[in-house]
Write a protein that holds these residues in place. Structure first.
Motif, PDB file in Angstrom:
ATOM      1  N   ALA A  85       0.826  -1.204   0.000  1.00 33.17           N
ATOM      2  CA  ALA A  85       0.000   0.000   0.000  1.00 33.17           C
ATOM      3  C   ALA A  85       0.864   1.259   0.000  1.00 33.17           C
ATOM      4  O   ALA A  85       0.549   2.242  -0.683  1.00 33.17           O
ATOM      5  N   CYS A  86       1.956   1.226   0.763  1.00 32.49           N
ATOM      6  CA  CYS A  86       2.862   2.379   0.775  1.00 32.49           C
ATOM      7  C   CYS A  86       3.431   2.633  -0.616  1.00 32.49           C
ATOM      8  O   CYS A  86       3.490   3.782  -1.080  1.00 32.49           O
ATOM      9  N   ALA A  87       3.843   1.564  -1.291  1.00 36.73           N
ATOM     10  CA  ALA A  87       4.459   1.724  -2.608  1.00 36.73           C
ATOM     11  C   ALA A  87       3.443   2.163  -3.655  1.00 36.73           C
ATOM     12  O   ALA A  87       3.691   3.105  -4.432  1.00 36.73           O
ATOM     13  N   CYS A  88       2.291   1.508  -3.676  1.00 33.38           N
ATOM     14  CA  CYS A  88       1.307   1.778  -4.730  1.00 33.38           C
ATOM     15  C   CYS A  88       0.615   3.126  -4.531  1.00 33.38           C
ATOM     16  O   CYS A  88       0.602   3.964  -5.436  1.00 33.38           O
ATOM     17  N   TYR A  89       0.050   3.338  -3.346  1.00 40.88           N
ATOM     18  CA  TYR A  89      -0.678   4.591  -3.119  1.00 40.88           C
ATOM     19  C   TYR A  89       0.282   5.773  -2.992  1.00 40.88           C
ATOM     20  O   TYR A  89      -0.101   6.910  -3.280  1.00 40.88           O
ATOM     21  N   GLY A  90       1.523   5.502  -2.569  1.00 38.29           N
ATOM     22  CA  GLY A  90       2.522   6.565  -2.579  1.00 38.29           C
ATOM     23  C   GLY A  90       2.807   7.040  -3.992  1.00 38.29           C
ATOM     24  O   GLY A  90       2.906   8.248  -4.255  1.00 38.29           O
ATOM     25  N   ALA A  91       2.948   6.077  -4.928  1.00 34.46           N
ATOM     26  CA  ALA A  91       3.154   6.446  -6.334  1.00 34.46           C
ATOM     27  C   ALA A  91       1.927   7.145  -6.900  1.00 34.46           C
ATOM     28  O   ALA A  91       2.040   8.086  -7.705  1.00 34.46           O
ATOM     29  N   LEU A  92       0.738   6.711  -6.478  1.00 30.82           N
ATOM     30  CA  LEU A  92      -0.483   7.326  -6.992  1.00 30.82           C
ATOM     31  C   LEU A  92      -0.629   8.764  -6.500  1.00 30.82           C
ATOM     32  O   LEU A  92      -1.014   9.665  -7.268  1.00 30.82           O
TER      33      LEU A  92
END
Length: 588
Positions: A473-480
Motif C-alpha cells: 500500500a505504501c508503494a502503490c498509493y505513494g506512487a499514486l
C-alpha cells in the motif's frame, strides 16, 4: 668462555670473538650496574612464562653466570605468583551447578528492564541480550530514564559478578574494588548499551512528538503484525501529523497510513460511523474515484485501451444493424464511453446511416436515476456525433440470473462485456465460500461475448499478509499520490477530492479485514490465472493499441515524462516512474 651448557660442554661461544665472551661484544648487553654482560639471544622455553631475571649473569650464581636449580625454581615460583595475580579477574567461568548458561541471568531481579518479567521472558531473548545480537527488547513504560539507567548498570554489574564467580573475593576486599575491572574499565561500553534502549523507548519519546516517516510506519506495522499492539499504540502516540497546508505527497501518504494503523488497533473506533467500509460505498467516494480516473493519465489511458479492444472486436459492420452491445458492470459516470462514441464517429462515411450502439449498465447498489441521467447525457452526445445510442439500466440482478435475455441482448447481437475496475470490488474465496468473483466470471463466460475487457489497478493486496499489504500500500498509493501531485495543478479544486479518495482506499486496505475490506486488488499475473481458470483465452492487445497509447502520451506537453506504456505478457501496462499502476487486457 664456555657456552653456558651444563658441565661446561659445547664449543666456543658462537656470538663471541676468538672463542671468548667479550663484554660489550656482538650479541651481548652490558649491565650498567655491575658491568656484567647480558645475553639477548637466549630463546624462551615453551610452556614457561617469561622470566626477566633468569637470563641475567650474576656473580653469585656459579661459574660463568650459570644458575643453580634452586635459583631457577625460586624464579619460576615468583613468576607464577605474578601471572596468577594478573589473571585473577578474568579466570574462566564454570557451570558445574547450572543446567544452562542462561539460568544465572534469570536470577537477577531487575532483568525486567530488558522487557517483561524474568519468569516470562523467552530464554532465547536472554541469550540474545547476553551475546549482543538483536533480541526482542520491549520498551518499558512509566520509568524515569535516570533511574532506569542506574538500575540497568546495577543489573549488568551483578550479572558480571555471577558470570565470573568473584562474589566472595569482592566481599573479602570490601566490595566494589579492582576485581570488577571489566565493568569499570568498560563503563563507556555499558552506557552505549543502555542509551540506545532508552532512546528508542516509546515512554522516553512520548514527551516530544515527532513527525512520522515511512520507516516509522513500517515499524508500527511490524509491531502490530507481531501482536505487540501496546508498543504500536505508544509509537502512534509519539507521532504527530504534518500540517495539511504544508503536506506533499509523501507526507499525505504517511498521514493516511497513521490513521489506518490507529483504526487497525482500535476496532471499535473503526466501526464507528462513518466506518472505512461504508465510506467506500458512499456517493462522495464514487465522485472522487471518477475524478481519479479522469485526471490520471494511467487510468484514463486504460479505459481507452479497453475501448480500442471493443472496436477491434466490433469489426466494420455498417449494415445498419447494431454494431456492438456493450454490457458494463461498473459504468460510473460513463466517461469511458465519451471516448468510445468519438472513436465510432470517425468510422462513419458520408452516406452511411447512423451507427447503432447499445450500452447496458448493471447495478446492484441502487442509483437507477443517476444511471439514467448518465444515459441521457451519452445519448445526446451520440446524436451530435452521428451515433445512435440505446442505453438501458438493469438493477438488482442476481448473479444466478445473468443471461442474454435478462440483459436485453439478442441472440445474434455482437456482445462485449466491460469489467474495467469491477472485479477488485467483488469478494473472492478468501472472503466467502460462495466466491462471487469466480461466479461472475463463469456467468460472463456463458454469455459468449466477442470480447471481455479487463482493466485493474496493479497491486497485491488481496491475500497478502498484513505486513506485506502495508508495504504494498505504501508503494502503490505513494506512487499514486505522487502522480496526482505531479500531473494535477494545486489550483485544481478536484485535486483535494482525488487525494481524499486515495486516502480512503488506503485506509480500507490496511485497517479492515474480512467483508469490511471492500477493495481487494491483484496483480496482472493473478488476474490472468483466474481468467484462464474461468475458461477465457487471452487476446493479446495488438501492438497498434500499445503504440496508440504511447502516441497519446507523446502528443502535447501536458503529460509528464514519468508516464510510460509497455506491452507485457499480452497486456498493456501503464507506469509512473517505473512502477506499474494499471494493466489493460482483453479476453474471449
Amino acid at each position: 668462555m664456555v657456552s653456558g651448557f651444563p658441565n661446561g660442554g659445547g664449543g666456543p661461544e658462537f656470538y663471541g670473538g676468538d672463542g671468548r665472551s667479550i663484554p660489550g661484544g656482538f650479541g651481548t648487553v652490558v649491565n650498567t650496574v655491575n658491568n656484567n654482560p647480558q645475553a639477548t639471544y637466549r630463546s624462551q622455553i615453551p610452556g614457561i612464562f617469561l622470566d626477566q631475571t633468569g637470563n641475567r649473569f650474576s656473580g653469585g650464581n656459579g661459574i660463568g653466570g650459570k644458575r643453580t636449580l634452586a635459583d631457577f625454581q625460586a624464579a619460576q615460583q615468583q613468576q607464577a605468583a605474578i601471572n596468577a595475580f594478573l589473571l585473577r579477574s578474568v579466570k574462566p567461568r564454570t557451570f558445574q551447578n547450572l543446567q544452562s548458561p542462561t539460568i544465572g541471568l534469570t536470577s537477577v531481579n531487575d532483568m525486567s528492564l530488558f522487557g517483561g518479567s524474568s519468569q516470562t521472558q523467552h530464554q532465547s531473548d536472554l541469550v540474545g541480550i547476553r551475546m549482543g545480537y538483536g533480541s526482542s527488547i520491549e520498551p518499558v513504560q512509566n520509568l524515569n530514564r535516570v533511574e532506569e539507567s542506574k538500575n540497568m548498570l546495577s543489573s549488568l554489574r551483578e550479572l558480571e559478578k555471577q558470570l565470573l564467580e568473584d562474589d566472595d573475593e569482592s566481599d573479602a576486599r570490601g566490595g566494589d574494588d579492582d576485581v570488577s575491572t571489566i565493568t569499570h574499565s568498560n563503563s563507556d561500553w555499558l552506557n552505549s548499551l543502555v542509551t540506545p534502549v532508552l532512546s528508542s523507548s516509546p515512554s522516553s519519546a512520548s514527551s516530544s512528538s515527532t513527525v512520522c516517516s515511512r520507516q516509522t510506519v513500517m515499524e508500527i506495522a511490524t509491531a502490530i503484525s507481531e501482536g505487540k499492539t501496546e508498543i504500536a499504540a505508544e509509537l502512534l502516540a509519539c507521532v504527530s501529523p504534518t500540517p495539511n497546508q504544508k503536506t506533499n505527497s509523501e507526507e499525505k501518504l504517511v498521514n493516511f497510513m497513521v490513521t489506518a494503523l490507529r483504526l487497525r488497533i482500535n476496532p471499535a473506533e473503526s466501526r464507528a460511523p462513518p466506518s472505512p467500509a461504508t465510506e467506500l460505498c458512499g456517493t462522495e467516494h464514487l465522485i472522487s474515484t471518477q475524478l481519479l480516473y479522469e485526471l490520471s493519465p494511467c487510468f484514463k489511458l486504460g479505459f481507452m485501451a479497453a475501448n480500442l479492444a471493443i472496436l477491434d472486436a466490433a469489426g466494420n459492420n455498417h449494415d445498419g444493424g447494431v454494431l456492438m452491445h456493450v454490457v458494463d458492470f461498473e459504468i460510473g459516470e460513463g466517461r469511458q464511453y465519451v471516448n468510445l462514441l468519438h472513436a465510432l464517429s470517425t468510422r462513419r462515411s458520408g452516406d452511411n446511416k447512423h451507427l447503432v450502439v447499445k450500452i447496458t449498465a448493471v447495478t446492484n447498489h441502487g442509483g437507477e436515476e443517476r444511471l439514467k441521467a448518465v444515459g441521457d447525457r451519452l445519448s445526446q452526445l451520440g446524436d451530435r456525433l452521428g451515433v445512435s445510442l440505446r442505453f438501458n439500466v438493469v438493477a438488482s440482478l442476481r448473479l444466478g440470473d445473468i443471461s442474454r435475455e435478462s440483459l436485453g441482448c439478442g441472440p445474434d447481437e455482437p456482445l462485449a462485456v466491460n469489467l474495467a475496475f469491477k472485479l477488485y470490488r467483488v469478494p473472492d474465496e478468501s472472503v466467502c465460500v460462495e466466491n462471487p468473483r469466480d461466479e461472475l466470471l463463469r456467468r460472463v463466460k456463458g454469455l459468449e461475448p466477442r470480447v471481455v475487457t479487463l482493466v485493474e489497478q496493479e497491486m497485491n493486496s488481496n491475500t497478502a499478509p498484513f505486513l506485506g499489504r502495508v508495504s504494498e500500500a505504501c508503494a502503490c498509493y505513494g506512487a499514486l499520490l505522487d502522480l496526482v501531485e505531479s500531473s494535477v495543478p494545486s489550483s485544481n479544486l478536484d485535486r483535494a477530492k482525488v487525494e481524499e479518495g486515495i486516502g480512503r482506499k488506503l485506509i480500507n486496505a490496511v485497517a479492515c479485514e474480512g467483508i469490511d475490506r471492500i477493495e481487494r486488488c491483484e496483480v496482472f499475473g493473478k488476474w490472468r490465472m483466474r481468467m484462464i481458470m474461468a475458461g477465457f483465452e487471452l487476446m493479446p492487445l495488438s501492438e497498434k493499441i500499445a503504440e496508440s497509447m504511447k502516441s497519446r502520451l507523446g502528443n502535447g506537453n501536458r503529460v509528464h515524462s514519468g508516464f510510460t506504456v509497455k506491452e507485457d505478457n499480452g497486456g498493456v501496462c501503464f507506469r509512473w516512474m517505473g512502477r506499474t499502476l494499471a494493466v489493460a487486457s482483453a479476453w474471449r
